[in-house]
Scaffold this motif. Structure first.
Motif, PDB file in Angstrom:
ATOM      1  N   GLY A 102       9.199  26.371  28.330  1.00 42.55           N
ATOM      2  CA  GLY A 102       8.897  27.476  28.254  1.00 42.55           C
ATOM      3  C   GLY A 102       7.227  28.490  27.965  1.00 42.55           C
ATOM      4  N   ASP A 103       7.173  28.571  29.181  1.00 37.89           N
ATOM      5  CA  ASP A 103       5.334  28.529  29.653  1.00 37.89           C
ATOM      6  C   ASP A 103       6.166  29.895  29.756  1.00 37.89           C
ATOM      7  OD1 ASP A 103       2.424  29.332  29.666  1.00 37.89           O
ATOM      8  OD2 ASP A 103       2.665  28.145  31.228  1.00 37.89           O
ATOM      9  N   HIS A 104       5.439  31.607  29.323  1.00 36.03           N
ATOM     10  CA  HIS A 104       5.662  31.966  29.978  1.00 36.03           C
ATOM     11  C   HIS A 104       4.029  32.699  30.117  1.00 36.03           C
ATOM     12  CE1 HIS A 104       9.383  32.934  28.359  1.00 36.03           C
ATOM     13  NE2 HIS A 104       8.892  32.231  27.282  1.00 36.03           N
ATOM     14  N   SER A 105       3.090  31.975  30.377  1.00 43.27           N
ATOM     15  CA  SER A 105       1.672  33.004  30.311  1.00 43.27           C
ATOM     16  C   SER A 105       1.446  32.338  32.152  1.00 43.27           C
ATOM     17  CB  SER A 105       0.723  32.051  29.493  1.00 43.27           C
ATOM     18  OG  SER A 105       0.938  30.878  30.080  1.00 43.27           O
ATOM     19  N   GLY A 106       2.265  31.419  32.553  1.00 45.87           N
ATOM     20  CA  GLY A 106       2.110  30.388  33.658  1.00 45.87           C
ATOM     21  C   GLY A 106       0.716  29.892  34.263  1.00 45.87           C
ATOM     22  N   ALA A 113      -2.045   9.475  36.064  1.00 47.36           N
ATOM     23  CA  ALA A 113      -2.786   9.969  34.608  1.00 47.36           C
ATOM     24  C   ALA A 113      -2.657  11.335  34.779  1.00 47.36           C
ATOM     25  CB  ALA A 113      -4.785   9.519  33.935  1.00 47.36           C
ATOM     26  N   GLY A 114      -2.987  12.516  35.750  1.00 48.18           N
ATOM     27  CA  GLY A 114      -2.195  13.810  35.189  1.00 48.18           C
ATOM     28  C   GLY A 114      -1.611  13.684  34.852  1.00 48.18           C
ATOM     29  N   PHE A 115      -0.027  13.266  35.749  1.00 47.22           N
ATOM     30  CA  PHE A 115       1.393  13.511  35.999  1.00 47.22           C
ATOM     31  C   PHE A 115       2.289  12.899  34.651  1.00 47.22           C
ATOM     32  CE2 PHE A 115       0.337  16.626  38.854  1.00 47.22           C
ATOM     33  CZ  PHE A 115       0.852  18.026  38.743  1.00 47.22           C
ATOM     34  N   GLY A 116       1.820  11.272  35.015  1.00 41.13           N
ATOM     35  CA  GLY A 116       2.645  10.084  34.545  1.00 41.13           C
ATOM     36  C   GLY A 116       2.734  10.681  33.096  1.00 41.13           C
ATOM     37  N   PRO A 117       1.847  10.574  32.384  1.00 39.64           N
ATOM     38  CA  PRO A 117       2.147  10.695  30.141  1.00 39.64           C
ATOM     39  C   PRO A 117       3.111  11.590  30.275  1.00 39.64           C
ATOM     40  CG  PRO A 117      -0.133   9.866  31.025  1.00 39.64           C
ATOM     41  CD  PRO A 117       0.646   9.933  32.539  1.00 39.64           C
ATOM     42  N   VAL A 118       2.370  13.274  31.048  1.00 39.47           N
ATOM     43  CA  VAL A 118       2.973  14.815  30.857  1.00 39.47           C
ATOM     44  C   VAL A 118       4.320  14.236  30.480  1.00 39.47           C
ATOM     45  CG1 VAL A 118       2.892  16.654  31.152  1.00 39.47           C
ATOM     46  CG2 VAL A 118       0.837  15.473  30.903  1.00 39.47           C
ATOM     47  N   ILE A 119       5.160  13.978  32.307  1.00 42.55           N
ATOM     48  CA  ILE A 119       5.784  13.985  32.939  1.00 42.55           C
ATOM     49  C   ILE A 119       6.947  12.610  31.491  1.00 42.55           C
ATOM     50  CG2 ILE A 119       8.071  13.083  34.814  1.00 42.55           C
ATOM     51  CD1 ILE A 119       5.943  15.906  35.084  1.00 42.55           C
ATOM     52  N   LEU A 120       6.705  11.969  31.689  1.00 41.53           N
ATOM     53  CA  LEU A 120       7.251  10.796  30.926  1.00 41.53           C
ATOM     54  C   LEU A 120       7.970  11.139  29.255  1.00 41.53           C
ATOM     55  CD1 LEU A 120       8.505   7.892  30.280  1.00 41.53           C
ATOM     56  CD2 LEU A 120       6.824   7.122  29.407  1.00 41.53           C
ATOM     57  N   ASN A 153       0.412  18.713  18.242  1.00 38.35           N
ATOM     58  CA  ASN A 153      -0.046  19.288  16.952  1.00 38.35           C
ATOM     59  C   ASN A 153      -0.675  20.714  16.714  1.00 38.35           C
ATOM     60  OD1 ASN A 153       0.443  17.051  16.166  1.00 38.35           O
ATOM     61  ND2 ASN A 153      -1.610  15.713  15.781  1.00 38.35           N
ATOM     62  N   LEU A 154      -0.957  21.525  17.941  1.00 42.89           N
ATOM     63  CA  LEU A 154      -1.456  22.970  17.479  1.00 42.89           C
ATOM     64  C   LEU A 154      -0.069  24.014  18.022  1.00 42.89           C
ATOM     65  CD1 LEU A 154      -4.919  22.203  19.160  1.00 42.89           C
ATOM     66  CD2 LEU A 154      -4.223  22.300  16.833  1.00 42.89           C
ATOM     67  N   GLY A 155       0.816  23.665  18.195  1.00 43.20           N
ATOM     68  CA  GLY A 155       1.477  24.841  18.929  1.00 43.20           C
ATOM     69  C   GLY A 155       3.144  23.508  18.421  1.00 43.20           C
ATOM     70  N   ARG A 156       4.215  24.662  18.486  1.00 37.67           N
ATOM     71  CA  ARG A 156       5.743  23.185  17.850  1.00 37.67           C
ATOM     72  C   ARG A 156       6.303  23.673  19.505  1.00 37.67           C
ATOM     73  NH1 ARG A 156       9.587  26.536  16.243  1.00 37.67           N
ATOM     74  NH2 ARG A 156       8.625  29.202  15.878  1.00 37.67           N
ATOM     75  N   ARG A 209      11.281  15.452  21.867  1.00 42.45           N
ATOM     76  CA  ARG A 209      11.937  16.507  21.368  1.00 42.45           C
ATOM     77  C   ARG A 209      10.974  17.606  21.276  1.00 42.45           C
ATOM     78  NH1 ARG A 209      15.080  18.655  17.404  1.00 42.45           N
ATOM     79  NH2 ARG A 209      17.419  19.699  18.159  1.00 42.45           N
ATOM     80  N   LYS A 210      10.047  16.727  20.473  1.00 33.81           N
ATOM     81  CA  LYS A 210       8.827  17.869  19.962  1.00 33.81           C
ATOM     82  C   LYS A 210       7.360  18.395  20.930  1.00 33.81           C
ATOM     83  CE  LYS A 210      11.498  18.470  15.858  1.00 33.81           C
ATOM     84  NZ  LYS A 210      11.917  19.817  15.242  1.00 33.81           N
ATOM     85  N   MET A 211       7.363  17.510  22.029  1.00 30.74           N
ATOM     86  CA  MET A 211       6.408  18.180  23.012  1.00 30.74           C
ATOM     87  C   MET A 211       6.621  19.192  23.320  1.00 30.74           C
ATOM     88  SD  MET A 211       5.566  15.672  26.125  1.00 30.74           S
ATOM     89  CE  MET A 211       3.705  16.502  26.809  1.00 30.74           C
ATOM     90  N   ASN A 212       5.130  19.955  23.675  1.00 27.98           N
ATOM     91  CA  ASN A 212       4.557  21.750  23.638  1.00 27.98           C
ATOM     92  C   ASN A 212       4.292  21.700  24.684  1.00 27.98           C
ATOM     93  OD1 ASN A 212       2.384  21.587  21.808  1.00 27.98           O
ATOM     94  ND2 ASN A 212       3.855  21.491  20.496  1.00 27.98           N
ATOM     95  N   ARG A 213       3.798  22.581  24.695  1.00 26.32           N
ATOM     96  CA  ARG A 213       3.153  23.516  25.774  1.00 26.32           C
ATOM     97  C   ARG A 213       1.530  22.805  25.808  1.00 26.32           C
ATOM     98  NH1 ARG A 213       1.206  29.368  26.914  1.00 26.32           N
ATOM     99  NH2 ARG A 213      -0.194  28.992  25.338  1.00 26.32           N
ATOM    100  N   GLY A 214       0.713  23.240  24.711  1.00 26.40           N
ATOM    101  CA  GLY A 214      -0.508  23.025  24.163  1.00 26.40           C
ATOM    102  C   GLY A 214      -0.108  21.107  24.590  1.00 26.40           C
TER     103      GLY A 214
END
Length: 500
Positions: free
Chosen positions: A124-128, A412-419, A477-480, A425-430
């Motif tokens: 849900g990143d509105h900033s781009g 390393a740049g995308f693998g952990p993030v994509i998985l 932990n800095l966002g939700r 469920r609680k992962m966020n943009r930060g």
């Protein structure tokens, strides 16, 4: 020379003909980027193989085994595990999520066409910012990845036609650009099927013929010493092959599969999540057998050639030239060319998609017409190809070095993030942004730092993935996650489980 020229020419004509065949079927950016999401299991599975393994499988891996022996085989083991994991952990969920996640800009289901747009919609990143940063990483690392293919292409043409490497690179990239320019994703996918079959058959035939010659022709004077064979022509100590650094670095290559955009695009373009299990069986079966055969090519070369080759990465073409009559050799050498082209075209397509969908459409003109976006994508294919050719022409890096650099950056740049985006469920943009930037940057920094200062020989994938995971955990932990993100996750999770 006549036989090789004729077979190469027939191959080129067939690839361009496929591009022309699907040209009129490409009427929107979705068609050009993902083929309208209509790949069946066979095409998706074999296209993933051909777009992935490239010249590394037919030149880089046999060359590494020929030179350094058994220690390099850990890479193949790691890749087999990682490739299977990408199909079974990521493919089905990513196919559903890229279509179902709520559009961060306009609401409603998103139908994300690129990895960058998926990340924007998933979080849900509105900033781009997330979309822009991921697109930059994709462009950066694909320049090196495409360049590795062009280096391989130059070496092949130089060997077969005695053509200067620079001229060969220009000729080869022109052919790849032509059919990618014409047909986009569908042209690339259909040509990949032909290329995958050619690659596998070549890997099967050559070592079998070489082994028969070694075992049945005493006049050739080939001595079979298994200890020396397993150590490669450098005579690497077998104890080094079992060293922890060698094992960890080799196995770590498998993590890279979780974040390769040109492979993930096949998961996104498959007809439905229900088609994934069959595609996975086809694709993983091809990959495991092909890598085993590539290892056999390298070991066979150690025994077959009494005098070490000047360029280890030419062991496969050298075996073909030494064993086969010219017409068969031409077909088999065309298979190596197929390996190069099948990856270069996929990577050019993903890189052009990043420019068009994640650059022009996202930040410049959101209302651009479908055909205008197609033509911008075609222009981007040409631009990326020219830049990659410049890199290939400017240095003397080996195929393994260039591929290793880009593979670690993507993994390393995308693998952990994509998985984690598919299962947490609680992962966020930060967390996503920190993991992507931290992992990608560490891959670059570690590669240079280790080569110049530390000399540990630890593959950059290992520290880069560790940094990525730590960054995700800390910054998450800095966002939700918003309620919309959690609702999307629950809907996708339910649909994905229903297709298993």
């Amino acid at each position: 020379m006549v036989a090789s020229t004729a077979t190469f020419a027939m191959y080129f004509v067939a690839m361009v003909a496929i591009g022309l065949w699907v040209y009129k079927r490409t009427t929107s950016l979705s068609d050009f980027v993902l083929g309208g999401r209509q790949l069946n299991s066979w095409v998706a599975g074999l296209s993933a193989n051909a777009s992935d393994f490239s010249a590394w499988l037919l030149l880089g891996l046999p060359g590494a085994i020929y030179l350094s022996g058994l220690g390099e085989a850990w890479i193949a083991v790691g890749l087999a595990i990682g490739f299977a994991a990408s199909w079974y952990l990521i493919a089905g969920r990513l196919r559903v999520y890229t279509e179902r996640a709520t559009d961060a800009r306009n609401g409603g289901e998103s139908n994300s066409l690129t990895l960058s747009s998926y990340l924007e919609n998933r979080f849900g990143d509105h900033s781009g910012v997330l979309r822009g940063a991921s697109a930059i990483l994709i462009l950066l690392f694909y320049l090196f990845y495409v360049a590795s293919g062009l280096v391989a292409m130059g070496g092949l043409f130089e060997k077969v036609f005695d053509m200067p490497s620079a001229v060969a690179i220009i000729v080869g990239v022109s052919i790849v650009v032509l059919y990618t320019f014409l047909g986009g994703f569908l042209a690339v996918s259909y040509t990949d099927v032909i290329q995958a079959v050619m690659m596998w058959l070549a890997l099967l035939v050559v070592p079998i013929v070489a082994i028969i010659v070694v075992m049945t022709d005493p006049s050739a004077g080939h001595e079979v010493d298994f200890g020396s064979m397993l150590g490669g022509v450098e005579g690497t100590n077998l104890g080094d092959a079992l060293a922890p650094i060698a094992i960890i670095s080799g196995l770590a290559w498998g993590i890279g599969y979780l974040g390769q955009p040109h492979i993930l695009a096949r998961f996104m373009g498959i007809r439905s999540a229900k088609a994934v299990p069959q595609a996975a069986v086809i694709s993983v079966g091809w990959a495991v057998t092909a890598m085993a055969l590539a290892l056999l090519v390298g070991f066979t070369g150690v025994v077959f050639f009494d005098t070490p080759l000047e360029d280890a990465e030419q062991v496969f073409p050298s075996l073909i030239s030494a064993l086969m009559n010219p017409w068969v050799a031409g077909l088999l050498l065309a298979a190596i060319l197929a390996a190069v082209m099948s990856t270069a075209d996929s990577q050019l397509l993903v890189a052009s998609s990043a420019i068009t969908e994640d650059g022009y459409r996202a930040f410049v003109n959101r209302e651009a017409s479908p055909m205008k976006l197609v033509w911008i994508s075609r222009a981007a294919v040409v631009g990326v190809a020219v830049a990659a050719a410049a890199i290939a022409l400017s240095g003397n890096q080996t195929i393994m070095e260039l591929v290793g650099y880009a593979w670690a950056g993507f993994g390393a740049g995308f693998g952990p993030v994509i998985l984690l985006s598919l299962y947490w469920r609680k992962m966020n943009r930060g967390g996503a942004l920190a993991g992507m930037v931290g992992g990608g940057a560490t891959a670059v920094i570690w590669t240079e730092l280790d080569a110049r200062v530390m000399h540990t020989d630890l593959y950059a994938m290992v520290p880069a993935v560790v940094v990525s995971l730590i960054a995700i955990a800390v910054f998450n932990n800095l966002g939700r996650a918003s309620q919309q993100m959690e609702d999307d996750f629950d809907r996708v999770d339910g649909e994905a489980k229903a297709t298993v």
